[in-house]
Scaffold this motif. Sequence first.
Motif, PDB file in Angstrom:
ATOM      1  N   VAL A   1       0.844  -1.208   0.000  1.00  0.00           N
ATOM      2  CA  VAL A   1       0.000   0.000   0.000  1.00  0.00           C
ATOM      3  C   VAL A   1       0.873   1.250   0.000  1.00  0.00           C
TER       4      VAL A   1
ATOM      5  N   THR B   1       1.313   4.173  -2.874  1.00  0.00           N
ATOM      6  CA  THR B   1       1.055   5.555  -2.471  1.00  0.00           C
ATOM      7  C   THR B   1       2.283   6.421  -2.682  1.00  0.00           C
TER       8      THR B   1
ATOM      9  N   VAL C   1      -7.437   4.116   6.099  1.00  0.00           N
ATOM     10  CA  VAL C   1      -8.121   4.226   4.806  1.00  0.00           C
ATOM     11  C   VAL C   1      -8.563   5.667   4.554  1.00  0.00           C
TER      12      VAL C   1
ATOM     13  N   TYR D   1      -5.405   7.704   3.616  1.00  0.00           N
ATOM     14  CA  TYR D   1      -4.932   7.406   2.258  1.00  0.00           C
ATOM     15  C   TYR D   1      -5.899   7.958   1.206  1.00  0.00           C
ATOM     16  N   GLY D   2      -7.197   7.877   1.474  1.00  0.00           N
ATOM     17  CA  GLY D   2      -8.196   8.380   0.531  1.00  0.00           C
ATOM     18  C   GLY D   2      -8.101   9.878   0.339  1.00  0.00           C
TER      19      GLY D   2
ATOM     20  N   ALA E   1      -5.177  10.666  -1.853  1.00  0.00           N
ATOM     21  CA  ALA E   1      -5.445  10.314  -3.245  1.00  0.00           C
ATOM     22  C   ALA E   1      -6.259  11.406  -3.940  1.00  0.00           C
TER      23      ALA E   1
ATOM     24  N   ARG F   1      -3.168   8.890   8.623  1.00  0.00           N
ATOM     25  CA  ARG F   1      -2.972   7.459   8.368  1.00  0.00           C
ATOM     26  C   ARG F   1      -1.727   6.870   9.015  1.00  0.00           C
TER      27      ARG F   1
ATOM     28  N   VAL G   1      -5.207   2.452  -2.172  1.00  0.00           N
ATOM     29  CA  VAL G   1      -6.371   2.427  -1.276  1.00  0.00           C
ATOM     30  C   VAL G   1      -7.149   1.126  -1.445  1.00  0.00           C
TER      31      VAL G   1
END
Length: 413
Positions: free
Chosen positions: A32, A36, A95, A98-99, A102, A131, A196
Amino acid sequence: MSLRDRPGAGSAPGRGRATRRISSTVVLLGVVSMLTDISSESVASILPLYLTAVVGLSPVAYGFMDGLYQGVSAFVRIAGGYAGDRGGHPKWVAVAGYGASALSRLAMLPAAGFAAISAVVTADRLGKGLRTAPRDALIAEASDPADLGRAYGVHRTLDTIGAAIGPLVAFALLAAVPGSYDSIFVVSFAFAIVGVAVLVLFVPNLKSSAGKARIGLRRMFREISGKRLRKPLLAASVLGLLTVGDGFVYLALQERDDFAATWFPLLYVGTNVAYLLLAVPLGRLADRVGRGRVLIAGHGALLTCYLLAALPAGGLGLTVGTLLLLGVFYAATDGVLPALISRLVPAEARGSGIAAAQTAVALTRFASSLMFGVLWTLQGPGTSLVIFAAVLAVAIPVAGLLLRGIDRAEVAP
């Protein structure tokens, strides 16, 4: 927790530590982070040049922007760590972080001007702050306590593979279509969304092994302000205040060196390759000789990096040496600090403790970027780096005294 995710799983009875397997959860979280970092580093590698040459920011304005990049995550790190500890769902807090990062990649497309770009960078870094501690708490929960340095090293190695690939992606896109910064933002978003998806679909939501206890706010603040964390947090703050952002180092190299100016996005690759090669070895060394000692040694490498970058004349050899030393610094500190802190707090407060250390580092690096931007404007890059190196030479032994014996000060399970 499944057998393969249990700390020490895969070890045969009576066999040495080297036979213990790294948890699949650690590897998945590394994947992950790798995806990222391809996303984030493809943008970060062109950001100093984009902001100074395309947007036209001054060194002071860039110092503020770099400060945001380094330090704004501090405002939500403890909240993210506490949310993971309190709610018992560290994965879903990660999550959300990370979202958010993004989505910020797409937001760079319409952003124009200092205020808009500052807002986008802030959103990205707030996502990182949210995160990081829950993710690091998941790594600690899935790992054998004696092998935490190695586990974080494996995670950081995968993370750094992405950090090395990201600048290559940006360089390839700019080589194919000069000035195509928008294409970098779109490709960056695609990698972030895949990361993600891996987190949501494949990473288990491990909870604290300490009876899945939930921690209250009062207990959390008592743990992060207690005697066990006081000295390591102070040491991390002193050292963070003298850590110059990578972008400034690369811009200093660019000003003196035609090689650095021509291959600017690839400067990040040099640092990340060194980090990639050394993250696991230095993590294992930290497990054996002491995490505090390796942390201090990493800042010695940073001091030498400043001095090399401050030289008036460069060339390929000195540029590569500077990048390698910067990679050694990150390999000796980035995963070692959470490994050190995670053993000083109870399992149910692990995310909060890690977040407290990361917050101290983020806030002081924010201040460091602002100070260095002003100093650059007044004195120029070379003199500014020498001044920071001189003060860091005094701070390193002070931090060493604060961390003396810290590896023996573990909390009972």
